[in-house]
Motif scaffolding. Structure first.
Motif, PDB file in Angstrom:
ATOM      1  N   GLN A   1       0.833  -1.211   0.000  1.00 43.85           N
ATOM      2  CA  GLN A   1       0.000   0.000   0.000  1.00 43.85           C
ATOM      3  C   GLN A   1       0.866   1.259   0.000  1.00 43.85           C
ATOM      4  O   GLN A   1       0.554   2.229  -0.701  1.00 43.85           O
ATOM      5  CB  GLN A   1      -0.925   0.010   1.210  1.00 43.85           C
ATOM      6  CG  GLN A   1      -2.065  -0.972   1.101  1.00 43.85           C
ATOM      7  CD  GLN A   1      -2.909  -0.974   2.359  1.00 43.85           C
ATOM      8  OE1 GLN A   1      -2.393  -1.133   3.470  1.00 43.85           O
ATOM      9  NE2 GLN A   1      -4.205  -0.792   2.180  1.00 43.85           N
ATOM     10  N   ARG A   2       1.939   1.243   0.776  1.00 48.20           N
ATOM     11  CA  ARG A   2       2.833   2.410   0.801  1.00 48.20           C
ATOM     12  C   ARG A   2       3.484   2.616  -0.564  1.00 48.20           C
ATOM     13  O   ARG A   2       3.554   3.736  -1.075  1.00 48.20           O
ATOM     14  CB  ARG A   2       3.886   2.256   1.899  1.00 48.20           C
ATOM     15  CG  ARG A   2       3.293   2.340   3.299  1.00 48.20           C
ATOM     16  CD  ARG A   2       4.350   2.411   4.387  1.00 48.20           C
ATOM     17  NE  ARG A   2       5.291   1.321   4.394  1.00 48.20           N
ATOM     18  CZ  ARG A   2       5.171   0.206   5.132  1.00 48.20           C
ATOM     19  NH1 ARG A   2       4.126   0.052   5.933  1.00 48.20           N
ATOM     20  NH2 ARG A   2       6.082  -0.723   5.085  1.00 48.20           N
ATOM     21  N   TYR A   3       3.952   1.525  -1.159  1.00 47.55           N
ATOM     22  CA  TYR A   3       4.560   1.607  -2.489  1.00 47.55           C
ATOM     23  C   TYR A   3       3.508   2.062  -3.511  1.00 47.55           C
ATOM     24  O   TYR A   3       3.777   2.938  -4.334  1.00 47.55           O
ATOM     25  CB  TYR A   3       5.141   0.244  -2.886  1.00 47.55           C
ATOM     26  CG  TYR A   3       5.818   0.246  -4.233  1.00 47.55           C
ATOM     27  CD1 TYR A   3       7.062   0.846  -4.405  1.00 47.55           C
ATOM     28  CD2 TYR A   3       5.219  -0.358  -5.341  1.00 47.55           C
ATOM     29  CE1 TYR A   3       7.686   0.853  -5.633  1.00 47.55           C
ATOM     30  CE2 TYR A   3       5.839  -0.356  -6.571  1.00 47.55           C
ATOM     31  CZ  TYR A   3       7.076   0.244  -6.710  1.00 47.55           C
ATOM     32  OH  TYR A   3       7.696   0.242  -7.931  1.00 47.55           O
ATOM     33  N   GLY A   4       2.321   1.502  -3.435  1.00 43.09           N
ATOM     34  CA  GLY A   4       1.244   1.877  -4.350  1.00 43.09           C
ATOM     35  C   GLY A   4       0.890   3.347  -4.237  1.00 43.09           C
ATOM     36  O   GLY A   4       0.640   4.022  -5.234  1.00 43.09           O
ATOM     37  N   GLN A   5       0.870   3.853  -3.011  1.00 41.93           N
ATOM     38  CA  GLN A   5       0.576   5.268  -2.795  1.00 41.93           C
ATOM     39  C   GLN A   5       1.647   6.137  -3.456  1.00 41.93           C
ATOM     40  O   GLN A   5       1.339   7.151  -4.087  1.00 41.93           O
ATOM     41  CB  GLN A   5       0.491   5.554  -1.294  1.00 41.93           C
ATOM     42  CG  GLN A   5       0.143   6.975  -0.953  1.00 41.93           C
ATOM     43  CD  GLN A   5      -0.164   7.176   0.519  1.00 41.93           C
ATOM     44  OE1 GLN A   5      -1.301   7.381   0.862  1.00 41.93           O
ATOM     45  NE2 GLN A   5       0.851   7.109   1.378  1.00 41.93           N
ATOM     46  N   SER A   6       2.899   5.734  -3.355  1.00 43.48           N
ATOM     47  CA  SER A   6       3.973   6.519  -3.978  1.00 43.48           C
ATOM     48  C   SER A   6       3.869   6.478  -5.499  1.00 43.48           C
ATOM     49  O   SER A   6       4.133   7.475  -6.177  1.00 43.48           O
ATOM     50  CB  SER A   6       5.352   6.033  -3.515  1.00 43.48           C
ATOM     51  OG  SER A   6       5.702   4.801  -4.115  1.00 43.48           O
TER      52      SER A   6
END
Length: 168
Positions: free
Chosen positions: A47-52
């Motif tokens: 999710q963190r990577y996707g948000q970036s």
């Protein structure tokens, strides 16, 4: 300033932003602004990577709107064998095994093949500025939040405010 001056003297100045299909893994809301300067431990690594990666798409879209004399594109290079997930601590063991062995030989492309997408975007005539492209040259995809101009503006404003903290 250099890009805009060059664009005045040339017919085509490009900004290619590398993103990922993984932007689909961003939280449902798209960008969780209260998590951006935190470890965001309540979000998974995906999710963190996707948000970036969603932020990259929004940045490209907004940059294109702010500088219409530039050609800006967000590109997903494809699923490349970069070992990105090799040390993902939040991935389940079975997912790490699948990524390491099955995907490596059946789905992942080489880094050289993935790099061709950025080269394509940097050289393709008629590229639509502000667009998100998947391999090779497929436009119009991505999740709806990636096309949300209000969210792009909010991210732009948030980023400018954060950068001012370091220049003031």
């Amino acid at each position: 300033p250099l890009l805009t001056r060059t664009a005045s003297a040339s017919d085509d100045v490009r900004v290619i932003v590398v993103t990922s299909y993984s932007h689909w893994n961003a939280p449902e809301e798209g960008i969780l602004f209260d998590t951006l300067r935190t470890p965001a431990e309540h979000l998974s690594g995906s999710q963190r990577y996707g948000q970036s990666k969603l932020a990259n798409i929004l940045f490209a879209r907004h940059l294109a709107s702010q500088y219409p004399n530039l050609t800006v594109a967000a590109v997903h290079p494809g699923i490349a064998d970069t070992n990105l997930h090799a040390n993902a601590t939040d991935a389940r063991l079975v997912n790490r095994i699948i990524n390491r062995y099955l995907y490596k030989y059946l789905i992942f492309s080489s880094i050289a093949t993935a790099a061709k997408h950025q080269v394509w975007a940097a050289t393709k005539k008629g590229l639509k500025s502000g667009e998100y492209y998947e391999p090779l040259g497929i436009a119009g995809g991505g999740r709806p939040e990636g096309k949300n101009s209000q969210l792009a503006q909010k991210l732009w404003d948030w980023t400018e405010a954060e950068l001012l903290k370091f220049t003031s």
